[in-house]
Scaffold this motif. Structure first.
Motif, short mmCIF file in Angstrom:
data_model
loop_
_atom_site.label_atom_id
_atom_site.label_comp_id
_atom_site.label_asym_id
_atom_site.label_seq_id
_atom_site.Cartn_x
_atom_site.Cartn_y
_atom_site.Cartn_z
N ALA A 53 -8.00 7.18 -3.72
CA ALA A 53 -8.64 6.57 -2.56
C ALA A 53 -9.99 5.96 -2.94
O ALA A 53 -10.45 5.02 -2.30
CB ALA A 53 -8.82 7.61 -1.46
N SER A 54 -10.61 6.46 -4.01
CA SER A 54 -11.93 5.97 -4.39
C SER A 54 -11.88 4.53 -4.89
O SER A 54 -12.89 3.85 -4.97
CB SER A 54 -12.52 6.87 -5.48
N ASP A 55 -10.67 4.03 -5.21
CA ASP A 55 -10.56 2.63 -5.59
C ASP A 55 -10.83 1.71 -4.41
O ASP A 55 -11.05 0.52 -4.59
CB ASP A 55 -9.14 2.34 -6.12
N GLY A 56 -10.77 2.28 -3.21
CA GLY A 56 -11.03 1.47 -2.02
C GLY A 56 -9.83 0.61 -1.68
O GLY A 56 -8.91 0.45 -2.47
N ILE A 57 -9.89 0.07 -0.47
CA ILE A 57 -8.75 -0.69 0.02
C ILE A 57 -8.66 -2.06 -0.63
O ILE A 57 -7.62 -2.69 -0.65
CB ILE A 57 -8.84 -0.79 1.56
N ASN A 58 -9.78 -2.51 -1.26
CA ASN A 58 -9.78 -3.82 -1.91
C ASN A 58 -8.71 -3.92 -2.98
O ASN A 58 -8.11 -4.95 -3.19
CB ASN A 58 -11.13 -4.07 -2.59
N ALA A 87 -3.03 4.26 6.22
CA ALA A 87 -3.41 4.83 4.93
C ALA A 87 -2.33 4.45 3.93
O ALA A 87 -1.32 5.13 3.80
CB ALA A 87 -3.54 6.34 5.04
N TRP A 88 -2.54 3.33 3.25
CA TRP A 88 -1.47 2.76 2.42
C TRP A 88 -1.01 3.71 1.33
O TRP A 88 0.18 3.80 1.02
CB TRP A 88 -1.92 1.43 1.83
N SER A 105 -11.03 -5.09 3.47
CA SER A 105 -11.05 -5.64 2.11
C SER A 105 -11.98 -6.85 2.00
O SER A 105 -12.13 -7.41 0.92
CB SER A 105 -9.64 -6.04 1.69
N TYR A 118 -11.33 5.03 11.24
CA TYR A 118 -10.74 4.49 10.01
C TYR A 118 -11.70 3.51 9.34
O TYR A 118 -11.93 3.58 8.13
CB TYR A 118 -9.42 3.80 10.35
N LYS A 158 -16.70 -0.36 2.77
CA LYS A 158 -17.67 -0.20 1.69
C LYS A 158 -18.84 -1.15 1.91
O LYS A 158 -19.48 -1.58 0.97
CB LYS A 158 -16.99 -0.53 0.34
#
Lengths: 289, 440
Positions: free
Chosen positions: A50-55, A253-254, B270, B285, B291
């Motif tokens: 999860a720390s990779d982030g959604i990007n 939450a992918w 994103s 969420y 970020k």
């Protein structure tokens, strides 16, 4: 190109130096890649922390620090072993009863003579055109009256008879020469002996083709089990999985979803990989392509 | 011998009497149907909540039954009622109550409220006034608000600053929003690398967003007093849909096509979209995943500030045994109490319908730490009930299908709204024929 060349060396000898097969082979590889990408993404997303982030969620490049957190999360949210067991019970239960009913019904339509045979057969075929959703309320009411609400048997019951299977077996049985049956008749074989020793063994490819279609469709069915089942410990995989994939107000939450999906499709996928050759040949011989 | 025979008989009779007596003494078993509105971890939170309730109420055994999306939950509840197995309580999308009441599928809660030695006014007084429109039908209480939402404008504050905009003065009108969206859209030749704004349009969400836009355009979407009329083919609605479709095809600052909610929130998180309109239900969420600095603002207006209520209420289906009804009522009161609804609000991002929830110490502390959670509550002053008619879901879908065609560039707003109105009128006909007048 190099990869295609290497793969290509294993192609059948006769087609190796022609242009069109070469092109066809390249297209097949491309198509295969297109099919493979979602699976690849699922695998990559499952292992992404999860720390990779959604990007990075949509990236196909795997994370440098793979993690099993998503799998653990999905495992904790859903009681997956139980869901597996329930789905397996539902699919095998349906299939076993279907084998009996479609064999007998298929045989009746293929070989027996009775009044109104053709209209009854068309009525059977008409069933294929009904959308299953239409029948939810009447089916559910019947299931409840039989005392099967919230039971796995209730999920299975409406599918015990299959119009498609009956049709498939009728076609298969009709293709079997009657001389074989006549010979058995002379030897004094009873009706059930003839079915058991002539028709069934000669229609194995049709049976396995039907088994694949039946199992995959019931493995993936969502709405009907959702209607019948209340107890959390009787949920099949699809309902269990949707607990974390269905959202109403817009977030997901992918990573967990990918992990859950992987767990759900893994058994079917592995079975397919193991029995690949047999599956494909069964479709070819039964005429479904 | 005689003695023993008599004894046997007596024992058998006692046994026969004891069986029903024993069955009556066990805890009352009730089912609570719940959809998962936000993300999967909430299913676990719901389990925790019900376990806590069962521990505190030994005479009741509640089971939480997961039932899919809001629309699936309606289908399952209806099918269960028709099959003679109604659940004891359901967390039902707040706008389905009217349709269910018309079909006689709901328990009127008035007598249960009266049995608690309180009045309807006192009971309803606990909840924000804006929520009562979806809970009260013909002056009777049919639902208890549980978790509710309003749409919000989410802004990526970092990107706004980068574009020379002040995130502390968010756009207040459609014109300003269009302007912001233009400044926040980044292009690389013909290709858009960053969208100015994204608004979701998928079944359920699309109708809600259209209602939002129509309301802020001064119009109304449906008849709030009577379940047989919708106003799709009206100037206010046409203006709203034209503005939305202009963002897509004229200004090219909104991604084309009908985008579902999760895709919109993912693209906002994103950085692919600089602003989005989305439910406050997604706030937790966004807070946990963004970020970057973000801002939450009121939905901009064209004519007036207004938003529809969203979210869900607790209901008791019709046709339950009295003991189950009573147990379900106990559960509902417990779940909507200030502490529990505050806890659920913090877990989800939905606002707590019970006003006293905001006076609990945990909630005060939480709001100090997360002021963004206040916006939805402040917006309640201009909130109105959620779209509800006879056959709510199909009537809503007639509009959604057409809006999707417009956003995909396949239809013009005017012809889409005419088609939607026609289809909706057809669906509403039976109710109109039965209630207001005999249609020719």
């Amino acid at each position: 190109m190099k990869l295609i060349g290497r793969l290509y060396r294993h192609a059948p000898l006769a087609t190796r130096n022609e242009i069109t097969p070469k092109l066809g082979f390249a297209l097949t590889v491309l198509l295969a890649l297109a099919w493979l990408i979602p699976f690849l993404w699922m695998g990559v997303a499952t292992l992404r922390p999860a720390s990779d982030g959604i990007n990075l969620m949509a990236e196909l490049v795997p994370s440098l620090k793979p993690t099993l957190d998503n799998i653990r999360d999905a495992w904790e949210i859903g009681d997956f072993p139980r869901y597996f067991l329930n789905t397996t019970i539902i699919c095998t239960g349906i299939l076993l009863v279907q084998f009996v009913t479609i064999t007998l019904a298929g045989f009746a339509f293929a070989r027996l003579d009775f009044a109104g045979k053709t209209p009854i057969f068309y009525l059977f075929l008409m069933q294929l055109m009904l959308v299953p959703v239409l029948l939810i309320v009447p089916n559910l009411r019947l299931v409840a009256q039989l005392g099967l609400y919230d039971t796995l048997a209730g999920v299975m019951m409406p599918f015990f008879a299959s119009a498609f299977g009956t049709f498939l077996m009728r076609q298969a049985f009709e293709a079997i020469p009657t001389e074989l049956e006549d010979a058995a008749l002379i030897d004094g074989a009873s009706l059930f002996q003839r079915i058991r020793h002539i028709y069934v063994p000669l229609s194995i490819p049709s049976f396995s083709a039907f088994a694949i279609i039946s199992v995959t469709s019931h493995w993936n069915d969502f709405l009907w089990p959702l209607m019948v089942i209340n107890s959390p410990d009787k949920r099949p995989l699809t309902v269990g999985l949707s607990v974390f994939t269905r959202t109403a107000e817009g977030t997901q939450a992918w990573g967990t979803i990918a992990a859950g999906t992987l767990m759900v499709i893994a058994p079917l996928l592995i079975t397919f990989l193991i029995f690949q050759k047999r599956f494909i040949s069964s479709f070819v011989t039964s005429g479904i392509k | 011998m005689l003695f023993s025979r008599r004894l046997m008989l007596g024992l058998a009779m006692a046994g026969a009497l004891a069986v029903p007596a024993l069955a009556g003494e066990g805890p009352t078993e009730i089912d609570l149907f719940f959809p998962v509105p936000v993300d999967g971890k909430l299913a676990r939170d719901m389990g925790t909540l019900i376990k806590e309730f069962n521990n505190g109420h030994p005479d009741i055994k509640a089971t939480a039954v997961y039932t899919g999306s809001y629309d699936d939950t309606l289908i399952k509840t209806r099918a269960a009622i028709k099959a003679g197995k109604p659940p004891s309580a359901v967390i039902m999308s707040a706008n389905f109550l009217l349709d269910m009441q018309i079909e006689n599928e709901l328990t009127n809660l008035d007598s249960l409220i009266a049995a608690d030695d309180t009045t309807k006014e006192k009971f309803l007084g606990q909840f924000f006034p804006a929520l009562q429109g979806n809970a009260v039908i013909n002056r009777s209480v049919y639902g208890v608000p549980f978790h509710n939402s309003t749409p919000l404008l989410y802004i990526n504050a970092d990107k706004a600053k980068e574009a020379g905009l002040d995130p502390n003065k968010p756009p207040q009108t459609w014109a300003e929003l269009t302007d912001w969206a233009k400044k926040l859209t980044k292009r690389d030749g013909d290709k858009v690398t960053q969208w100015g704004i994204a608004i979701p349009c998928a079944y359920d969400y699309c109708g809600w967003m259209m209602e939002t836009l129509t309301m802020t355009n001064g119009g109304r979407y449906y008849n709030e007093e009577f379940g047989g009329e919708v106003y799709y083919d009206t100037p206010s609605m046409l203006g709203a849909l034209t503005w939305w479709s202009d963002l897509v095809s004229k200004h090219k600052v909104h991604p084309p096509g009908a985008t579902p909610g999760p895709a919109v929130s993912t693209s906002f998180i994103s950085g692919n979209a600089a602003m989005m309109m989305l439910s406050t239900g997604s706030l937790t969420y966004v807070r946990e995943n963004a970020k970057f600095n973000y801002k939450v603002a009121f939905i901009p207006r064209n004519v007036r500030n207004a938003v529809p209520i969203g979210g869900a209420s607790l209901i008791i289906p019709a046709g339950l045994e009295a003991d189950k009804q009573k147990a379900a009522w106990t559960l509902i009161k417990w779940m909507t109490s200030p502490e529990k609804s505050a806890w659920w609000s913090r877990a989800t991002g939905y606002f707590a319908p019970n006003m006293a929830a905001y006076k609990t110490p945990d909630m005060i502390e939480f709001l100090n730490k997360n002021p963004d959670a206040k916006t939805a509550v402040e917006q309640l002053d201009v909130a109105k009930p959620w779209f509800a008619t006879y056959k709510t879901v199909p009537v809503r879908k007639t509009l959604e299908d057409e809006v999707m065609l417009v956003l995909n560039g396949k239809k013009q707003p005017k012809e889409a709204l005419v088609a939607a109105q026609k289809a909706a009128d057809e669906l509403l006909k039976p109710y109109n024929a039965e209630t207001s007048l005999k249609l020719p």
